[in-house]
Design a protein around this motif. Sequence first.
Motif, PDB file in Angstrom:
ATOM      1  N   GLY A  17       0.794  -1.224   0.000  1.00 16.43           N
ATOM      2  CA  GLY A  17       0.000   0.000   0.000  1.00 16.43           C
ATOM      3  C   GLY A  17       0.824   1.271   0.000  1.00 16.43           C
ATOM      4  O   GLY A  17       0.407   2.295   0.568  1.00 16.43           O
ATOM      5  N   LEU A  18       1.976   1.250  -0.670  1.00 17.77           N
ATOM      6  CA  LEU A  18       2.881   2.404  -0.669  1.00 17.77           C
ATOM      7  C   LEU A  18       2.249   3.575  -1.419  1.00 17.77           C
ATOM      8  O   LEU A  18       1.837   3.443  -2.573  1.00 17.77           O
ATOM      9  CB  LEU A  18       4.207   2.014  -1.317  1.00 17.77           C
ATOM     10  CG  LEU A  18       5.295   3.078  -1.404  1.00 17.77           C
ATOM     11  CD1 LEU A  18       5.686   3.562  -0.015  1.00 17.77           C
ATOM     12  CD2 LEU A  18       6.510   2.523  -2.148  1.00 17.77           C
ATOM     13  N   ARG A  19       2.202   4.730  -0.740  1.00 17.10           N
ATOM     14  CA  ARG A  19       1.599   5.926  -1.338  1.00 17.10           C
ATOM     15  C   ARG A  19       2.516   7.132  -1.161  1.00 17.10           C
ATOM     16  O   ARG A  19       3.168   7.293  -0.131  1.00 17.10           O
ATOM     17  CB  ARG A  19       0.242   6.232  -0.700  1.00 17.10           C
ATOM     18  CG  ARG A  19      -0.835   5.204  -0.995  1.00 17.10           C
ATOM     19  CD  ARG A  19      -2.194   5.615  -0.425  1.00 17.10           C
ATOM     20  NE  ARG A  19      -2.193   5.584   1.037  1.00 17.10           N
ATOM     21  CZ  ARG A  19      -2.146   6.639   1.817  1.00 17.10           C
ATOM     22  NH1 ARG A  19      -2.084   7.865   1.288  1.00 17.10           N
ATOM     23  NH2 ARG A  19      -2.161   6.528   3.126  1.00 17.10           N
ATOM     24  N   LYS A  20       2.550   7.981  -2.196  1.00 16.14           N
ATOM     25  CA  LYS A  20       3.299   9.231  -2.124  1.00 16.14           C
ATOM     26  C   LYS A  20       2.717  10.225  -3.119  1.00 16.14           C
ATOM     27  O   LYS A  20       2.508   9.896  -4.294  1.00 16.14           O
ATOM     28  CB  LYS A  20       4.781   9.012  -2.436  1.00 16.14           C
ATOM     29  CG  LYS A  20       5.636  10.268  -2.330  1.00 16.14           C
ATOM     30  CD  LYS A  20       5.707  10.786  -0.908  1.00 16.14           C
ATOM     31  CE  LYS A  20       6.582  12.019  -0.787  1.00 16.14           C
ATOM     32  NZ  LYS A  20       6.632  12.522   0.607  1.00 16.14           N
ATOM     33  N   GLY A  73       2.069   6.890   3.074  1.00 20.04           N
ATOM     34  CA  GLY A  73       1.315   5.783   3.648  1.00 20.04           C
ATOM     35  C   GLY A  73       1.857   4.463   3.177  1.00 20.04           C
ATOM     36  O   GLY A  73       2.648   4.384   2.234  1.00 20.04           O
ATOM     37  N   GLY A  74       1.438   3.389   3.847  1.00 20.39           N
ATOM     38  CA  GLY A  74       1.893   2.051   3.496  1.00 20.39           C
ATOM     39  C   GLY A  74       2.888   1.517   4.502  1.00 20.39           C
ATOM     40  O   GLY A  74       3.390   2.254   5.362  1.00 20.39           O
ATOM     41  N   THR A  75       3.150   0.232   4.416  1.00 15.58           N
ATOM     42  CA  THR A  75       4.135  -0.410   5.290  1.00 15.58           C
ATOM     43  C   THR A  75       5.314  -0.881   4.453  1.00 15.58           C
ATOM     44  O   THR A  75       5.137  -1.396   3.346  1.00 15.58           O
ATOM     45  CB  THR A  75       3.526  -1.602   6.039  1.00 15.58           C
ATOM     46  OG1 THR A  75       3.003  -2.556   5.088  1.00 15.58           O
ATOM     47  CG2 THR A  75       2.398  -1.150   6.951  1.00 15.58           C
ATOM     48  N   LEU A  76       6.527  -0.722   4.990  1.00 11.50           N
ATOM     49  CA  LEU A  76       7.752  -1.023   4.257  1.00 11.50           C
ATOM     50  C   LEU A  76       8.707  -1.807   5.139  1.00 11.50           C
ATOM     51  O   LEU A  76       8.770  -1.582   6.352  1.00 11.50           O
ATOM     52  CB  LEU A  76       8.456   0.262   3.817  1.00 11.50           C
ATOM     53  CG  LEU A  76       7.672   1.292   3.016  1.00 11.50           C
ATOM     54  CD1 LEU A  76       8.481   2.568   2.899  1.00 11.50           C
ATOM     55  CD2 LEU A  76       7.342   0.741   1.656  1.00 11.50           C
ATOM     56  N   ARG A  77       9.480  -2.673   4.503  1.00 14.95           N
ATOM     57  CA  ARG A  77      10.593  -3.329   5.162  1.00 14.95           C
ATOM     58  C   ARG A  77      11.730  -3.458   4.146  1.00 14.95           C
ATOM     59  O   ARG A  77      11.524  -3.934   3.032  1.00 14.95           O
ATOM     60  CB  ARG A  77      10.212  -4.718   5.678  1.00 14.95           C
ATOM     61  CG  ARG A  77       9.326  -4.729   6.902  1.00 14.95           C
ATOM     62  CD  ARG A  77      10.055  -4.189   8.124  1.00 14.95           C
ATOM     63  NE  ARG A  77       9.226  -4.233   9.319  1.00 14.95           N
ATOM     64  CZ  ARG A  77       8.374  -3.291   9.682  1.00 14.95           C
ATOM     65  NH1 ARG A  77       8.199  -2.227   8.885  1.00 14.95           N
ATOM     66  NH2 ARG A  77       7.674  -3.397  10.792  1.00 14.95           N
ATOM     67  N   VAL A  78      12.905  -3.001   4.548  1.00 14.37           N
ATOM     68  CA  VAL A  78      14.107  -3.134   3.724  1.00 14.37           C
ATOM     69  C   VAL A  78      15.162  -3.797   4.590  1.00 14.37           C
ATOM     70  O   VAL A  78      15.519  -3.272   5.652  1.00 14.37           O
ATOM     71  CB  VAL A  78      14.608  -1.758   3.218  1.00 14.37           C
ATOM     72  CG1 VAL A  78      15.887  -1.931   2.403  1.00 14.37           C
ATOM     73  CG2 VAL A  78      13.523  -1.070   2.385  1.00 14.37           C
ATOM     74  N   ALA A  79      15.626  -4.966   4.178  1.00 22.34           N
ATOM     75  CA  ALA A  79      16.569  -5.753   4.979  1.00 22.34           C
ATOM     76  C   ALA A  79      16.013  -5.998   6.388  1.00 22.34           C
ATOM     77  O   ALA A  79      16.750  -6.026   7.365  1.00 22.34           O
ATOM     78  CB  ALA A  79      17.930  -5.072   5.047  1.00 22.34           C
ATOM     79  N   GLY A  84       1.436   5.470 -11.201  1.00 18.58           N
ATOM     80  CA  GLY A  84       1.479   5.261  -9.763  1.00 18.58           C
ATOM     81  C   GLY A  84       1.017   3.907  -9.277  1.00 18.58           C
ATOM     82  O   GLY A  84       1.003   3.660  -8.066  1.00 18.58           O
ATOM     83  N   ARG A  85       0.662   2.998 -10.168  1.00 13.06           N
ATOM     84  CA  ARG A  85       0.171   1.678  -9.765  1.00 13.06           C
ATOM     85  C   ARG A  85       0.930   0.565 -10.481  1.00 13.06           C
ATOM     86  O   ARG A  85       1.398   0.747 -11.616  1.00 13.06           O
ATOM     87  CB  ARG A  85      -1.321   1.535 -10.084  1.00 13.06           C
ATOM     88  CG  ARG A  85      -2.227   2.436  -9.252  1.00 13.06           C
ATOM     89  CD  ARG A  85      -3.680   2.251  -9.650  1.00 13.06           C
ATOM     90  NE  ARG A  85      -4.578   3.049  -8.814  1.00 13.06           N
ATOM     91  CZ  ARG A  85      -5.113   2.616  -7.683  1.00 13.06           C
ATOM     92  NH1 ARG A  85      -4.833   1.389  -7.256  1.00 13.06           N
ATOM     93  NH2 ARG A  85      -5.912   3.392  -6.978  1.00 13.06           N
ATOM     94  N   VAL A 114       1.113   0.933  -3.945  1.00  9.69           N
ATOM     95  CA  VAL A 114       2.041   0.006  -4.594  1.00  9.69           C
ATOM     96  C   VAL A 114       2.426  -1.131  -3.642  1.00  9.69           C
ATOM     97  O   VAL A 114       2.796  -0.895  -2.491  1.00  9.69           O
ATOM     98  CB  VAL A 114       3.310   0.753  -5.062  1.00  9.69           C
ATOM     99  CG1 VAL A 114       4.400  -0.225  -5.503  1.00  9.69           C
ATOM    100  CG2 VAL A 114       2.957   1.703  -6.200  1.00  9.69           C
ATOM    101  N   ASP A 115       2.332  -2.351  -4.129  1.00  2.34           N
ATOM    102  CA  ASP A 115       2.761  -3.535  -3.385  1.00  2.34           C
ATOM    103  C   ASP A 115       3.957  -4.163  -4.099  1.00  2.34           C
ATOM    104  O   ASP A 115       3.909  -4.377  -5.320  1.00  2.34           O
ATOM    105  CB  ASP A 115       1.641  -4.580  -3.307  1.00  2.34           C
ATOM    106  CG  ASP A 115       0.411  -4.068  -2.572  1.00  2.34           C
ATOM    107  OD1 ASP A 115       0.565  -3.177  -1.720  1.00  2.34           O
ATOM    108  OD2 ASP A 115      -0.697  -4.564  -2.861  1.00  2.34           O
ATOM    109  N   LEU A 116       5.021  -4.456  -3.344  1.00  2.00           N
ATOM    110  CA  LEU A 116       6.224  -5.053  -3.915  1.00  2.00           C
ATOM    111  C   LEU A 116       6.770  -6.123  -2.970  1.00  2.00           C
ATOM    112  O   LEU A 116       6.630  -6.008  -1.749  1.00  2.00           O
ATOM    113  CB  LEU A 116       7.326  -3.997  -4.112  1.00  2.00           C
ATOM    114  CG  LEU A 116       7.077  -2.848  -5.072  1.00  2.00           C
ATOM    115  CD1 LEU A 116       8.211  -1.832  -4.955  1.00  2.00           C
ATOM    116  CD2 LEU A 116       6.957  -3.348  -6.493  1.00  2.00           C
TER     117      LEU A 116
END
Length: 344
Positions: free
Chosen positions: A14-17, A63-69, A216-217, A28-30
Amino acid sequence: MNTAAPSPAITAAGLRKSFGEKAVLDGVDLSVAEGTVFCLLGPNGAGKTTAVRILSTLIEADGGTLRVAGHDPVRESAAVRSAIGVTGQFSAVDGLLTGRENLLLMADLHHLPGRRRRERAAELLERFDLVDAADRRASTYSGGMRRRLDLAMTLVGEPKIIFLDEPTTGLDPRSRRTMWQIVRDLVDRGVTIFLTTQYLDEADELADRIAVLDQGRIVASGTPAELKRRVPGGHIRLQFPDEARAASAERLLAGSSREGELFLNVPGDAGVGALRALLTRLDEAAIEVDALSVHTPDLDDVFFALTGRPAAEAGETANETAGETADDDDQTTENHLVQKESGR
């Protein structure tokens, strides 16, 4: 024995900017697996660079949740920066310094001890075939040499994840292929590569998985082969020993079309199952085939089908919307910022 799959190197949900009223990333989902090349494709303005800047801690998402490493880029930015490297669209090389001095500077930012910093610089000069030019000012380097030095600087801290934002833009074909081999070598060593590019042959050559970003999607994702199979136009081309057998095959295979006297094009997805079924039908009908070849749509066809424009045209459109572009100085500053912060 534990056979659980490793945790993804990068995840986004759900990445938003937005910049002003313009939504650059809109849900955006990755998911990027460790030790793979993940390619984000899209026309100018699609949001590729914004995604890289968010994931590499340079800007915050709305907005959205992120994890890197395994870390949150906002709450644990130092941990993320210690695990990543960034090579942007514009070189972060200081032209007034020599190649060796650029590498030693990065080693200082990573707080490597004196002997180790010199050893690391020498290792990377050797690895990137820059030994002969090590003590020349970087301003005298060719474009390909500057890009190799730029990537070598990114590797001083031995990152687990590297963001390559259009790394071969402006390079000649030989330099591009050199960069491709460097990317393959990095992945062989277990490094995860997050690649953005407008060169579809580059994505086809390097990527384990591709996501296509438009307005954006994410409009499609999968392996290069999976994406190609989504686009009509694939076919199997059969060659027969004589015109009679070609004609017999044409009558047998509905929808096929002749090409000259000896060739027949059979539409289909050209997958293994379809190929096996086709050969079985021909064998049962005692129709001999001399040769066959499989033809699938390329990524340019995929890009056009998904975005409504060919990649060449998309790459020539106006620069990406507010926040998506960065001039040379801004991009250089950002690349150095990630490297400097990772060494704290």
